[in-house]
Design a protein around this motif. Sequence first.
Motif, PDB file in Angstrom:
ATOM      1  N   UNK A   1       0.899  -1.187  -0.230  1.00 14.10           N
ATOM      2  CA  UNK A   1      -0.250  -0.106  -0.389  1.00 14.10           C
ATOM      3  C   UNK A   1       0.687   1.153  -0.139  1.00 14.10           C
ATOM      4  N   UNK A   2       2.112   0.974   0.204  1.00 11.01           N
ATOM      5  CA  UNK A   2       3.260   2.228   0.649  1.00 11.01           C
ATOM      6  C   UNK A   2       4.162   1.764  -0.040  1.00 11.01           C
ATOM      7  N   UNK A   3       4.966   2.800  -0.759  1.00  9.75           N
ATOM      8  CA  UNK A   3       5.443   2.737  -2.049  1.00  9.75           C
ATOM      9  C   UNK A   3       6.907   3.715  -1.355  1.00  9.75           C
ATOM     10  N   UNK A   4       8.216   3.602  -1.703  1.00  7.31           N
ATOM     11  CA  UNK A   4       8.783   4.088  -2.136  1.00  7.31           C
ATOM     12  C   UNK A   4       9.666   4.171  -3.450  1.00  7.31           C
ATOM     13  N   UNK A   5       9.742   5.813  -3.862  1.00  7.58           N
ATOM     14  CA  UNK A   5      10.873   4.985  -5.410  1.00  7.58           C
ATOM     15  C   UNK A   5      12.181   4.998  -4.728  1.00  7.58           C
ATOM     16  N   UNK A   6      12.865   5.456  -6.086  1.00 16.71           N
ATOM     17  CA  UNK A   6      14.754   4.841  -5.921  1.00 16.71           C
ATOM     18  C   UNK A   6      14.899   6.119  -5.565  1.00 16.71           C
ATOM     19  N   UNK A   7      14.249   7.761  -5.798  1.00 12.52           N
ATOM     20  CA  UNK A   7      14.533   8.912  -5.564  1.00 12.52           C
ATOM     21  C   UNK A   7      14.504   8.803  -4.026  1.00 12.52           C
TER      22      UNK A   7
END
Length: 366
Positions: free
Chosen positions: A243-249
């Motif tokens: 539900x909660x993703x962090x991008x590479x950036x």
Amino acid sequence: MQRPHDEELSALGVEPGRFRRENPRAFGLAVCVKMPDGSKIYGVSRLVAVEHGLRFGSTQLLSHSDTWCGSLEDAESEIIRLFKLAAIGFQPQAEPNGKPWKKVVALLGGAKVEDDPRVHWKREMKLVAGLREIDLDIRSNPESSIPQVVKDLKSKPPSALLVWVDWVANPDVFTAPYLAAKPGAKADLLGTRGAEMTFDEHLAELSMHLSEISPIEGQNLPDSTPTNWTDAAVQIKNLIGPHFILTDRALKMLPGNPYPNPARMFDFVSKLERAADSYFTQKGNLGAGVADFCMSRFGIEVALFDDTLSPKDVEVSGCKINGVKAIPHVKVDDAKDPAHCGRIYFAMDGVNFRFIVDHIGLHDYR
């Protein structure tokens, strides 16, 4: 709480005229229940009753509406909602011979005329502060008496100072002398320069700041609050899920992040993660707009648009997600200087019902 209206009593099967001597009344109740596994749940209820309902000296319960919450913050939001029905004469105050309450000065701004809505905000704001054992000293028109207000802040500095930038044009006039008199104290700016927030949004933001000024004992355990960005990075990564993703950036930003208060940023990120969990489990159907939901449930201000941005599609694990851009953002200390003004930019994936965070840090997203 306020006496139930005759219409409500009639709907409950009571003839209001017959029960006027029986003191029809409503009251609020909040409880905490410790479960066998050690977890806690919180219940908030409004009850309607009449005295002498069955026999003299007894009380007949006519109705109750209860809400159960898994977190203290959600329960507090329910209690704040009930404050709108609080009895007019009720005033929050410390227990006799009990622990004295903290004093917080709130510079709300605005005129003192009766038709100004802020005149009627004071009572509910004071009730919200009472939940945290805080005596909220609201100054309605501080810029009309700057010398006196500044004198009070310097001679008897309160535990904290809150200034609404919606109506106080020059907050530094008050915050600078206060911080000089009480170095390291909390002097926060609330609201927005454009005065776009509703009263309920102001109330939720106030509650959030008061919870930081006077946290409930045991609510925030010291070992769970990050004191540096190394610890904050670990705890933020632990929030990641479907539900909660962090991008590479976003992941690259965490170590050595320039935002000066990692504990505060983690608090905002964790609240956004909880909102994302609701968005995911309810398939995007929150029962309200995302911004309203986040403010009313978690006390975080979300803006869905930013005309100054032209961001690229977000990228997760080296793969670009076409058409998904991180334009919505959480405002962290919006009215502060650039070195202390934070932002969390995220995208809303309406297909997989998840939030994808692309920026955590200062207000410098490009």
